[in-house]
Design a protein around this motif. Structure first.
Motif, PDB file in Angstrom:
ATOM      1  N   ARG A 175       0.837  -1.049  -0.068  1.00  0.00           N
ATOM      2  CA  ARG A 175      -0.033   0.128  -0.126  1.00  0.00           C
ATOM      3  C   ARG A 175       0.998   1.295  -0.012  1.00  0.00           C
ATOM      4  O   ARG A 175       0.722   2.257  -0.753  1.00  0.00           O
ATOM      5  N   GLY A 231      -2.810   4.207  -8.572  1.00  0.00           N
ATOM      6  CA  GLY A 231      -4.318   4.124  -8.505  1.00  0.00           C
ATOM      7  C   GLY A 231      -4.860   2.878  -8.780  1.00  0.00           C
ATOM      8  O   GLY A 231      -5.560   2.191  -7.847  1.00  0.00           O
ATOM      9  N   TRP A 232      -4.383   2.103  -9.703  1.00  0.00           N
ATOM     10  CA  TRP A 232      -4.949   0.908 -10.129  1.00  0.00           C
ATOM     11  C   TRP A 232      -4.481  -0.148  -8.813  1.00  0.00           C
ATOM     12  O   TRP A 232      -5.212  -1.125  -8.458  1.00  0.00           O
ATOM     13  N   LEU A 252      -3.835   0.289  -5.548  1.00  0.00           N
ATOM     14  CA  LEU A 252      -4.742   0.622  -4.606  1.00  0.00           C
ATOM     15  C   LEU A 252      -6.198   0.183  -4.560  1.00  0.00           C
ATOM     16  O   LEU A 252      -6.859  -0.043  -3.673  1.00  0.00           O
ATOM     17  N   THR A 253      -6.737   0.077  -5.781  1.00  0.00           N
ATOM     18  CA  THR A 253      -8.081  -0.271  -6.001  1.00  0.00           C
ATOM     19  C   THR A 253      -8.417  -1.783  -6.173  1.00  0.00           C
ATOM     20  O   THR A 253      -9.263  -2.304  -6.073  1.00  0.00           O
ATOM     21  N   ARG A 254      -7.118  -2.478  -6.098  1.00  0.00           N
ATOM     22  CA  ARG A 254      -7.240  -3.789  -6.264  1.00  0.00           C
ATOM     23  C   ARG A 254      -7.532  -4.543  -5.023  1.00  0.00           C
ATOM     24  O   ARG A 254      -6.888  -4.245  -4.056  1.00  0.00           O
ATOM     25  N   ARG A 255      -8.575  -5.591  -4.827  1.00  0.00           N
ATOM     26  CA  ARG A 255      -8.951  -6.412  -3.636  1.00  0.00           C
ATOM     27  C   ARG A 255      -8.678  -7.703  -4.026  1.00  0.00           C
ATOM     28  O   ARG A 255      -9.200  -8.457  -2.961  1.00  0.00           O
TER      29      ARG A 255
END
Length: 161
Positions: A26, A77-78, A80-83
């Motif tokens: 992160r 940004g990509w 950070l959005t991965r879960r």
């Protein structure tokens, strides 16, 4: 009577072994995002604040640096959005961004040095060092991803011994 624990699926095992985005990843994602955005702001401010008209190749250089910074911001940004577990896809993407940026920059700097007739050797040596380092990162990232995917297949029963 012995009670067995419920068996976990391969995906559940993998998610327990490594969270989808560790705190360190992160931090790296936020750093990439912020560095990319800061770079875009800095390059755009330099580009727009030029008092007179610029040559075409200078516009091209500013545009390329802006694209590189946007690529890093987009990557951050990509990420950070991965879960989901990425299986080192993030490393592969970052390595390719680095390789493309170093190749394009080296070609550009070498072209300018050749046109001026000075410093071509130094430009190729420094640029070649960056290209070599980023190429090593690409190879290592692909190897790590292949290793993780192989382990996933083994855990999901794709390869039985």
């Amino acid at each position: 009577m012995i009670e067995e624990e419920p068996r976990l699926s391969a995906q559940e095992m993998i998610e327990r072994l490594e969270p989808s985005l560790s705190p360190w990843r992160r931090v790296r994602a936020v750093a990439a995002l912020l560095a990319g955005l800061a770079g875009v702001v800095f390059v755009a401010a330099l580009w727009w604040s030029e008092p007179g008209p610029l040559p075409g190749r200078t516009h091209l250089a500013f545009a390329l640096f802006t694209v590189f910074c946007l690529a890093w911001a987009g990557y951050g940004g990509w990420l950070l959005t991965r879960r989901v577990v990425l299986f080192a896809t993030d490393r592969v993407i970052a390595a390719w961004i680095a390789l493309i940026a170093s190749l394009v920059t080296t070609v550009g700097v070498a072209g300018i040095a050749a046109q001026r007739g000075t410093g071509l050797g130094a430009a190729l040596a420094v640029g070649g060092g960056f290209v070599a380092a980023s190429l090593v990162l690409v190879v290592r990232a692909h190897a790590r991803r292949a290793e993780l995917l192989r382990r996933k297949r083994e855990l999901s029963g794709g390869e039985r011994a």
